[in-house]
Write an enzyme that holds these catalytic residues in place. Sequence first.
Site, PDB file in Angstrom:
ATOM      1  N   ASP A  61      57.449  35.608  20.157  1.00 26.94           N
ATOM      2  CA  ASP A  61      57.558  35.278  21.572  1.00 26.94           C
ATOM      3  C   ASP A  61      56.186  35.087  22.210  1.00 26.94           C
ATOM      4  OD1 ASP A  61      60.283  35.302  21.467  1.00 26.94           O
ATOM      5  OD2 ASP A  61      60.551  37.211  22.499  1.00 26.94           O
ATOM      6  N   GLY A  62      55.179  35.797  21.714  1.00 25.22           N
ATOM      7  CA  GLY A  62      53.832  35.647  22.262  1.00 25.22           C
ATOM      8  C   GLY A  62      53.293  34.242  22.064  1.00 25.22           C
ATOM      9  N   THR A 178      63.478  41.667  29.018  1.00 26.36           N
ATOM     10  CA  THR A 178      63.469  42.292  27.695  1.00 26.36           C
ATOM     11  C   THR A 178      62.067  42.679  27.247  1.00 26.36           C
ATOM     12  OG1 THR A 178      63.234  40.141  26.599  1.00 26.36           O
ATOM     13  CG2 THR A 178      65.485  40.919  27.031  1.00 26.36           C
ATOM     14  N   ALA A 179      61.064  42.417  28.074  1.00 26.00           N
ATOM     15  CA  ALA A 179      59.672  42.639  27.678  1.00 26.00           C
ATOM     16  C   ALA A 179      59.089  43.850  28.423  1.00 26.00           C
ATOM     17  CB  ALA A 179      58.874  41.367  27.926  1.00 26.00           C
ATOM     18  N   LEU A 182      61.417  46.134  30.419  1.00 25.82           N
ATOM     19  CA  LEU A 182      62.245  47.074  29.658  1.00 25.82           C
ATOM     20  C   LEU A 182      61.461  48.321  29.285  1.00 25.82           C
ATOM     21  CD1 LEU A 182      64.993  47.582  28.294  1.00 25.82           C
ATOM     22  CD2 LEU A 182      64.099  46.416  26.264  1.00 25.82           C
TER      23      LEU A 182
END
Length: 272
Positions: A61-62, A178-179, A182
């Site tokens: 994702d990064g 979600t990152a 969270l």
Amino acid sequence: MQIGIVAQQDNPRAASLAGDIQDAVDVSVIVDETTAGALDTTGIAVEEMSQCDLVVSIGGDGTFLYAARWIGSTPIMGVNLGEVGFLNATAPENAVSTVKRAIENHESGDSTIRTLDIPRLSATGDGWTLPPALNEIAVMGSHRGPDGGLTIEVRVDGSLYTGGHADGVLVATPAGSTAYNLSEGGPLIHPGVSGMVLNEMCARDGMPPLVIDPDAVVSVRADDASSVIAVSDGRIHQEIDPPAVITVSADAPPVRIAGPEIDFFTALGKLD
């Protein structure tokens, strides 16, 4: 048609897959400068890939966030080499065939491009603007902990939501739920839900996290700190002298995603 490829740095598998895609298709393919070095070819800066018809991100994702930050409205396809992959819907073994299908559809006039309902966030202050954030904007003190943080006053469309001392405050999109959100105890938001999360970080007598309208404007007044930092997607920092007011809103253009639908619940099951 021209395709740009951004591969995760220092990942031989990502570079190798970029080379496989480049060799398998009969359209113009350009890679980022770091990947070009690994493939012994010529590359361009990621910022220049906004002129491409499609950008393929290979990594986690990064890597996706890094590519999306610079390519504007160019569609992006994420190939997942990471552990979870909330933003990368294409499995590595399907990468070549999925890119080929996108090329075929482009040439026939049938598009696989879809626009996410998840907006990107903009953050502005006195004389500065951060690059749009797909995950979150964070406003925090120069350091965290008992002797750090800052005093905040947070308003939503002008109405006071919370105030007091905290390590900082987050405004997150559903993708960003979600990152960082969270990890700070905020709620998960399904990508089909339109909204943003407002979440204080280690606040003293703070308010619970709040899901707000996607059209809301959040203002954060920051004070009582040696310096304040606004951060876009954990990467781009803007240091600010307090007192200061930072405005966050979801008025940046959304990211356009190509390829298969993201399976949110499958990715969710990989969280520990």
